[in-house]
Design an enzyme around this catalytic site. Structure first.
Site, PDB file in Angstrom:
ATOM      1  N   CYS A   1     -17.082   1.656 -15.239  1.00  0.00           N
ATOM      2  CA  CYS A   1     -16.636   0.357 -14.727  1.00  0.00           C
ATOM      3  C   CYS A   1     -15.152   0.135 -14.994  1.00  0.00           C
ATOM      4  CB  CYS A   1     -17.484  -0.744 -15.372  1.00  0.00           C
ATOM      5  SG  CYS A   1     -16.971  -2.390 -14.921  1.00  0.00           S
ATOM      6  N   CYS A  10     -15.618  -0.520 -11.132  1.00  0.00           N
ATOM      7  CA  CYS A  10     -15.432  -1.923 -10.747  1.00  0.00           C
ATOM      8  C   CYS A  10     -13.989  -2.416 -10.872  1.00  0.00           C
ATOM      9  CB  CYS A  10     -16.283  -2.849 -11.611  1.00  0.00           C
ATOM     10  SG  CYS A  10     -17.766  -2.116 -12.308  1.00  0.00           S
ATOM     11  N   LYS A  37     -11.197  -0.548  -8.806  1.00  0.00           N
ATOM     12  CA  LYS A  37     -11.578  -0.787  -7.405  1.00  0.00           C
ATOM     13  C   LYS A  37     -11.201  -2.206  -6.980  1.00  0.00           C
ATOM     14  CE  LYS A  37     -15.366  -2.524  -6.610  1.00  0.00           C
ATOM     15  NZ  LYS A  37     -16.779  -2.290  -6.474  1.00  0.00           N
ATOM     16  N   TYR A  65     -22.216   1.648  -0.746  1.00  0.00           N
ATOM     17  CA  TYR A  65     -21.209   0.632  -1.017  1.00  0.00           C
ATOM     18  C   TYR A  65     -19.889   1.224  -1.508  1.00  0.00           C
ATOM     19  CZ  TYR A  65     -21.470   0.289  -6.185  1.00  0.00           C
ATOM     20  OH  TYR A  65     -21.381   0.528  -7.528  1.00  0.00           O
ATOM     21  N   GLU A 125     -16.452   0.542   0.456  1.00  0.00           N
ATOM     22  CA  GLU A 125     -15.358  -0.156  -0.243  1.00  0.00           C
ATOM     23  C   GLU A 125     -14.085   0.677  -0.224  1.00  0.00           C
ATOM     24  OE1 GLU A 125     -17.716  -2.901  -3.510  1.00  0.00           O
ATOM     25  OE2 GLU A 125     -17.053  -0.934  -4.129  1.00  0.00           O
ATOM     26  N   HIS A 168     -16.464 -29.679   1.280  1.00  0.00           N
ATOM     27  CA  HIS A 168     -15.846 -29.587   2.594  1.00  0.00           C
ATOM     28  C   HIS A 168     -14.327 -29.538   2.480  1.00  0.00           C
ATOM     29  CE1 HIS A 168     -15.698 -30.074   6.908  1.00  0.00           C
ATOM     30  NE2 HIS A 168     -14.766 -30.991   6.762  1.00  0.00           N
ATOM     31  N   GLU A 220     -20.244 -24.255   2.307  1.00  0.00           N
ATOM     32  CA  GLU A 220     -21.040 -25.448   2.628  1.00  0.00           C
ATOM     33  C   GLU A 220     -22.067 -25.143   3.727  1.00  0.00           C
ATOM     34  OE1 GLU A 220     -19.083 -28.838   4.563  1.00  0.00           O
ATOM     35  OE2 GLU A 220     -17.443 -27.514   5.167  1.00  0.00           O
TER      36      GLU A 220
HETATM   37  P1  FAD Z   1     -20.947   4.198 -17.847  1.00  0.00           P
HETATM   38  O1  FAD Z   1     -20.147   2.979 -17.719  1.00  0.00           O
HETATM   39  O2  FAD Z   1     -20.756   5.259 -16.821  1.00  0.00           O
HETATM   40  O3  FAD Z   1     -20.629   4.801 -19.281  1.00  0.00           O
HETATM   41  C1  FAD Z   1     -21.131   6.028 -19.710  1.00  0.00           C
HETATM   42  C2  FAD Z   1     -20.172   6.606 -20.738  1.00  0.00           C
HETATM   43  O4  FAD Z   1     -20.813   7.680 -21.403  1.00  0.00           O
HETATM   44  C3  FAD Z   1     -18.901   7.182 -20.140  1.00  0.00           C
HETATM   45  O5  FAD Z   1     -17.774   6.609 -20.777  1.00  0.00           O
HETATM   46  C4  FAD Z   1     -18.977   8.687 -20.430  1.00  0.00           C
HETATM   47  O6  FAD Z   1     -17.721   9.251 -20.710  1.00  0.00           O
HETATM   48  C5  FAD Z   1     -19.860   8.703 -21.669  1.00  0.00           C
HETATM   49  N1  FAD Z   1     -20.620   9.934 -21.867  1.00  0.00           N
HETATM   50  C6  FAD Z   1     -21.379  10.590 -20.949  1.00  0.00           C
HETATM   51  N2  FAD Z   1     -22.014  11.625 -21.537  1.00  0.00           N
HETATM   52  C7  FAD Z   1     -21.623  11.634 -22.867  1.00  0.00           C
HETATM   53  C8  FAD Z   1     -21.945  12.439 -23.981  1.00  0.00           C
HETATM   54  N3  FAD Z   1     -22.834  13.440 -23.881  1.00  0.00           N
HETATM   55  N4  FAD Z   1     -21.352  12.158 -25.158  1.00  0.00           N
HETATM   56  C9  FAD Z   1     -20.467  11.123 -25.276  1.00  0.00           C
HETATM   57  N5  FAD Z   1     -20.144  10.318 -24.255  1.00  0.00           N
HETATM   58  C10 FAD Z   1     -20.727  10.565 -23.062  1.00  0.00           C
HETATM   59  N6  FAD Z   1     -20.869  -2.084 -10.744  1.00  0.00           N
HETATM   60  C11 FAD Z   1     -20.775  -3.419 -10.565  1.00  0.00           C
HETATM   61  O7  FAD Z   1     -21.544  -4.180 -11.150  1.00  0.00           O
HETATM   62  N7  FAD Z   1     -19.823  -3.949  -9.740  1.00  0.00           N
HETATM   63  C12 FAD Z   1     -18.938  -3.169  -9.081  1.00  0.00           C
HETATM   64  O8  FAD Z   1     -18.086  -3.681  -8.341  1.00  0.00           O
HETATM   65  C13 FAD Z   1     -19.010  -1.775  -9.260  1.00  0.00           C
HETATM   66  N8  FAD Z   1     -18.144  -0.961  -8.636  1.00  0.00           N
HETATM   67  C14 FAD Z   1     -18.201   0.380  -8.845  1.00  0.00           C
HETATM   68  C15 FAD Z   1     -17.297   1.195  -8.183  1.00  0.00           C
HETATM   69  C16 FAD Z   1     -17.323   2.552  -8.350  1.00  0.00           C
HETATM   70  C17 FAD Z   1     -16.318   3.411  -7.636  1.00  0.00           C
HETATM   71  C18 FAD Z   1     -18.307   3.128  -9.212  1.00  0.00           C
HETATM   72  C19 FAD Z   1     -18.359   4.615  -9.411  1.00  0.00           C
HETATM   73  C20 FAD Z   1     -19.218   2.328  -9.876  1.00  0.00           C
HETATM   74  C21 FAD Z   1     -19.174   0.952  -9.697  1.00  0.00           C
HETATM   75  N9  FAD Z   1     -20.083   0.096 -10.324  1.00  0.00           N
HETATM   76  C22 FAD Z   1     -20.013  -1.256 -10.115  1.00  0.00           C
HETATM   77  C23 FAD Z   1     -21.170   0.630 -11.171  1.00  0.00           C
HETATM   78  C24 FAD Z   1     -20.847   0.493 -12.664  1.00  0.00           C
HETATM   79  O9  FAD Z   1     -19.596   1.067 -12.933  1.00  0.00           O
HETATM   80  C25 FAD Z   1     -21.941   1.155 -13.480  1.00  0.00           C
HETATM   81  O10 FAD Z   1     -23.186   0.614 -13.099  1.00  0.00           O
HETATM   82  C26 FAD Z   1     -21.757   0.955 -14.975  1.00  0.00           C
HETATM   83  O11 FAD Z   1     -20.524   1.436 -15.410  1.00  0.00           O
HETATM   84  C27 FAD Z   1     -22.900   1.646 -15.731  1.00  0.00           C
HETATM   85  O12 FAD Z   1     -22.711   1.514 -17.111  1.00  0.00           O
HETATM   86  P2  FAD Z   1     -23.338   2.574 -18.107  1.00  0.00           P
HETATM   87  O13 FAD Z   1     -23.090   2.039 -19.488  1.00  0.00           O
HETATM   88  O14 FAD Z   1     -24.715   2.909 -17.720  1.00  0.00           O
HETATM   89  O15 FAD Z   1     -22.500   3.920 -17.893  1.00  0.00           O
END
Ligand code: FAD
Length: 461
Positions: free
Chosen positions: A43, A48, A51, A183, A187, A445, A450
């Site tokens: 994110c 997010c 973007k 999406y 986007e 309004h 609305e």
């Molecule tokens: P993540 O945020 O992906 O975090 C996972 C973390 O784990 C990462 O930092 C990674 O480096 C780390 N990791 C992975 N494997 C290991 C390991 N083995 N050891 C240590 N660290 C590790 N969501 C919205 O709600 N609104 C939006 O507008 C939106 N726009 C988006 C736009 C794009 C282009 C993308 C790709 C996604 C978007 N999302 C949006 C989705 C949102 O980013 C994700 O749903 C959210 O980040 C998920 O959170 P998470 O904690 O599951 O994983």
């Protein structure tokens, strides 16, 4: 006294992991968080936040154009300084990375830099980028490792980029081909078109934005085309080849597209590589997602998973809410509060296309399937702003009402600020608001919002 080093070890410092670590520590748990890359996850770094910043940048372009209708005279033609935009974004993202690191230290979460891997259900091995390894034990382990872009097998696959690369492209792509109609693809196409690129979006399905309301999908596709985006549905890529530093995209219909950059936005897959899941016997589902029960427990006692890696609803607020529900389950709710449960109904969402989409509740198709007898109210109109702006953009608002309960079960919008507007209405749907209660609400309004409280004509049953 526990024999483990920590009460909770979180693998992954993204939306879900950081929230779980911080709230668990606030409940008095001893917490470690392992992150291999920059804090904040998808994110903050490649999702997010960057973007939305780029989408805002792109909106200025139409703002400049439209301002003429309001009497502004633009002395020079505004031009985009791509390196300046990238630098501003990078500075903001590193500020956020620092805030996330700060949140961990102020909550007294032990932060470990490196790749986390389960050795057994209570032991995590952390391998730093220099190869150094350490082991720690924890009463509970949380896997919150998120996901990554998925690019299917296609000839020339090595020539394409993914959404991770788009924010830092060395050169601004004058011609961009986006493959994928989800999406993220829509986007990115909209953003780069707004920033000045010539964009073609190629999608093999019937219509873009699968899973959204069909009328919304058709409406937004038309609007994107009006904005100058070349949207080609029912079209697949046969192969891609290099043409100097450019790319040639050969389509299944025989056409060829020339582009500086080809973006594949063809879905995401869970980050499960080298996590040791199979070794400890954690069950995985379709595409490798981790299987969990209603309390985020995996098939192995003591190991939990949430967020994108479980593939339920891949959105940041969902990962945050799941994390809080898990913390309540493992360490109890905050004093005076009830333990939170995760509900997946009424999750509002936005698509930051130009114009954007905002939606909460059921699509018309889902509502018909679930309730049988429904009523649809809809209106599309030219928003006040565009009476002077010269733009032909139209706005769509749509309500779906269940006949039996009279409740509004779906609310959809395509138009400026749709995400901002739908967030407020999501509360109403969450509370079970009826159509009569919408009708009894006074409008603000003159706004587009609305319209939601003045829809009287039934469009169809
Ligand atoms: P993540 O945020 O992906 O975090 C996972 C973390 O784990 C990462 O930092 C990674 O480096 C780390 N990791 C992975 N494997 C290991 C390991 N083995 N050891 C240590 N660290 C590790 N969501 C919205 O709600 N609104 C939006 O507008 C939106 N726009 C988006 C736009 C794009 C282009 C993308 C790709 C996604 C978007 N999302 C949006 C989705 C949102 O980013 C994700 O749903 C959210 O980040 C998920 O959170 P998470 O904690 O599951 O994983």
């Amino acid at each position: 006294m526990s024999t483990h080093d920590f009460d909770l070890c979180v693998i992954g410092g993204g939306s879900g992991g950081v929230r779980a670590a911080r709230f668990a520590a606030q409940r008095g748990a001893r917490v470690a968080l392992v992150e291999s890359s920059a804090m904040g996850g998808t994110c903050v770094n490649v999702g997010c936040i960057p973007k939305k910043l780029y989408s805002t940048a792109a909106h200025y372009a139409e703002g400049f154009d439209e301002s003429r209708g309001f009497g502004w005279q633009l002395v020079d033609t505004p031009t985009l300084n791509w390196p300046a935009l990238k630098t501003a974004r990078a500075q903001e993202i590193s500020r956020l990375n620092g805030i996330y690191e700060g949140l961990m230290s102020s909550a007294q979460v032990t932060r470990l830099h490196g790749h986390g891997r389960l050795l057994d259900t209570r032991t995590v091995q952390v391998t730093a980028s220099d190869g150094q390894q350490q082991r720690l034990s924890a009463r509970h382990v949380l896997i919150a490792t998120g996901g990554r872009p998925f690019v299917p097998e296609v000839a020339g696959r090595e020539l394409v980029v993914t959404s991770d690369d788009m924010f830092d492209l060395p050169e601004f792509p004058r011609r961009l081909v986006v493959v994928g109609g989800g999406y993220i693809g829509c986007e990115m196409a909209s953003i780069f078109q707004g920033l000045g690129a010539e964009v073609t979006l190629v999608y093999r399905g019937e219509q873009i934005l699968r899973g959204f309301d069909d009328e919304v999908r058709d409406f937004v596709a038309d609007e994107l085309r009006k904005h100058g985006l070349d949207v080609r549905v029912r079209t697949d890529v046969a192969h891609i080849e290099a043409d100097g530093s450019d790319r040639r995209v050969h389509l299944s219909d025989g056409h060829t597209l020339s582009a500086n950059v080809v973006l594949y936005a063809t879905g995401r897959q869970p980050n499960v590589a080298d996590l040791g899941l199979a070794d400890v016997g954690i069950r995985q589902g379709k595409n490798g997602t981790i299987e969990i029960n209603q309390h985020f427990a995996t098939s192995v006692p003591g190991v939990y998973a949430l967020g994108d890696v479980v593939g339920r609803k891949e959105l940041t607020p969902v990962a945050l809410a799941e994390a809080m529900a898990l913390v309540d389950h493992l360490f109890g709710p905050a004093p005076g509060e009830q333990a939170r449960q995760m509900h997946y109904d009424h999750i509002p969402t936005a698509v930051f296309t130009h114009p954007p989409v905002g939606t909460v509740g059921l699509t018309e198709g889902q509502a018909r399937e679930r309730f049988g007898a429904i009523r649809v109210y809809r209106s599309d109109f030219k928003p006040l702003k565009h009476t002077l702006s010269g733009s032909t953009e139209r706005t769509l608002v749509k309500l779906i009402v269940d006949d039996a309960s009279e409740r509004v079960v779906g609310l959809h919008m395509v138009g400026a600020d749709a995400g901002e507007i739908v967030q407020g209405f999501a509360v109403a749907l969450q509370c079970g608001a009826t159509k009569a209660q919408f009708d009894a609400t006074i409008g603000v309004h003159p706004t587009s919002a609305e319209e939601f409280v003045t829809l009287r004509q039934i469009a169809r049953r």
